[in-house]
Enzyme design. Structure first.
Site, PDB file in Angstrom:
ATOM      1  N   HIS A   1       0.832  -1.207   0.000  1.00 45.26           N
ATOM      2  CA  HIS A   1       0.000   0.000   0.000  1.00 45.26           C
ATOM      3  C   HIS A   1       0.863   1.253   0.000  1.00 45.26           C
ATOM      4  O   HIS A   1       2.062   1.217   0.300  1.00 45.26           O
ATOM      5  CB  HIS A   1      -0.933   0.026   1.218  1.00 45.26           C
ATOM      6  CG  HIS A   1      -0.225   0.102   2.529  1.00 45.26           C
ATOM      7  ND1 HIS A   1       0.461  -0.953   3.084  1.00 45.26           N
ATOM      8  CD2 HIS A   1      -0.076   1.134   3.405  1.00 45.26           C
ATOM      9  CE1 HIS A   1       0.991  -0.596   4.235  1.00 45.26           C
ATOM     10  NE2 HIS A   1       0.687   0.683   4.460  1.00 45.26           N
ATOM     11  N   ARG A   9       4.745   5.966  14.236  1.00 44.31           N
ATOM     12  CA  ARG A   9       4.779   6.594  12.910  1.00 44.31           C
ATOM     13  C   ARG A   9       4.220   8.006  12.932  1.00 44.31           C
ATOM     14  O   ARG A   9       3.149   8.251  13.482  1.00 44.31           O
ATOM     15  CB  ARG A   9       3.966   5.758  11.907  1.00 44.31           C
ATOM     16  CG  ARG A   9       4.170   6.206  10.469  1.00 44.31           C
ATOM     17  CD  ARG A   9       3.371   5.341   9.507  1.00 44.31           C
ATOM     18  NE  ARG A   9       2.127   5.985   9.130  1.00 44.31           N
ATOM     19  CZ  ARG A   9       1.136   5.406   8.480  1.00 44.31           C
ATOM     20  NH1 ARG A   9       1.228   4.130   8.137  1.00 44.31           N
ATOM     21  NH2 ARG A   9       0.045   6.069   8.162  1.00 44.31           N
TER      22      ARG A   9
HETATM   23  C1  SIN Z   1       2.903   0.886   7.833  1.00 45.14           C
HETATM   24  O1  SIN Z   1       3.075   2.086   7.994  1.00 45.14           O
HETATM   25  O2  SIN Z   1       2.227   0.434   6.933  1.00 45.14           O
HETATM   26  C2  SIN Z   1       3.580  -0.076   8.776  1.00 45.14           C
HETATM   27  C3  SIN Z   1       4.938  -0.449   8.319  1.00 45.14           C
HETATM   28  C4  SIN Z   1       5.618  -1.340   9.306  1.00 45.14           C
HETATM   29  O3  SIN Z   1       5.131  -1.518  10.421  1.00 45.14           O
HETATM   30  O4  SIN Z   1       6.688  -1.842   8.974  1.00 45.14           O
END
Ligand code: SIN
Length: 281
Positions: A101, A272
């Site tokens: 994604h 994040r």
């Molecule tokens: C994400 O932001 O899709 C998660 C990526 C991850 O946890 O490595």
């Protein structure tokens, strides 16, 4: 590319580079910021190891690139709504982001970039993969490029965040709200021109792209399936082995990513910050 203040070491032929010689807990000079920004544009995803940053520093780094997103379905941290905690507990079976994604492509103005910070990593597994969507575009035939030119696709969070969607299954560990029937959809060009590099990239992804504008889902499926398979081929990818306190910063306008789910029985905790972007053209 010449960088004055940092060392930039590519990790694969397709995309990705480790950046050395920078401490993100300190305020960045304009010169260092410019180098990091250039490396981000050149390599699409950049990595920093052994960074000891707090929440304010994480947000401040993101704000150098743009305003920060507050996720519509995943509740941010108390006191830091712009920080999303991505946690998989030892007993969880489904992970967050475990499919290809591009972050937030279901918004009218999808994310520019995402800055993921590793707080706790499993003893093995839990790597993340990225795929270069400039290469995905450039390796299409002239005939296919011509056919896709001007075509738009509909992106929505309906599937992924609906009651049965994978992201919504993360409700227990991650505070996810289920997307309702009124969840909006937005049209984005299938071939997206990057606003900073001027390069074209393929911009469809299996998690959020539902169909082409003016076509039914059934009519769209064969071509979407081809594009989804094409755009994530091994030769377009890199893979990052996380270590505690590492950071990955990727360009959602030119990359898709995939979080591997191969560490059952262990905990993984990431944080994040997502930088808002512009409406794709
Ligand atoms: C994400 O932001 O899709 C998660 C990526 C991850 O946890 O490595």
């Amino acid at each position: 590319m010449g960088y004055k203040t940092i060392d930039v070491k590519p990790v694969s032929g397709a995309l990705g580079a480790e950046i050395e010689g920078v401490d993100l807990s300190k305020e960045l000079s304009n010169e260092t910021f410019d180098d990091i920004h250039q490396a981000f544009l050149d390599h699409v995803v950049i990595f920093f190891r052994d960074q000891h940053i707090g929440h304010e520093q994480h947000k401040a780094f993101g704000r150098r690139f743009g305003s920060l997103n507050i996720h519509p379905y995943v509740k941010g941290m108390d006191g830091h709504r712009e920080i999303m905690q991505i946690v998989k507990e030892p007993e969880d079976r489904i992970n967050f982001g475990g499919g290809w994604h591009s972050d937030m492509s279901f918004l009218e103005e999808p994310a520019l970039g995402s800055i993921l910070y590793a707080k706790e990593v499993p003893p093995y597994g839990g790597d993340t993969l990225w795929a270069n969507q400039y290469l995905a575009y450039e390796t299409l035939s002239d005939g296919m490029k011509k056919m896709l030119e001007g075509l738009k696709a509909i992106h929505t969070a309906k599937g992924e965040y609906s009651e049965r969607g994978a992201s919504a299954q993360r409700r227990k560990s991650m505070n996810v709200t289920v997307a309702g029937d009124d969840t909006p959809s937005f049209e984005h060009p299938v071939l997206r021109t990057h606003p900073e590099t001027g390069r074209k990239a393929l911009y469809v992804n299996p998690a959020f792209t539902e169909k082409f504008v003016g076509m039914t889902k059934r009519e769209s499926r064969p071509l979407l399936d081809f594009l989804f398979e094409h755009c994530t081929q091994e030769q377009f990818t890199c893979r990052f082995r996380w270590t505690k306190s590492a950071i990955a910063f990727w360009d959602n306008r030119a990359a898709q990513h995939f979080a591997l789910n191969d560490y059952h029985g262990h905990r993984r905790h990431m944080e994040r910050v997502t930088v808002n972007g512009d409406r794709p053209f």
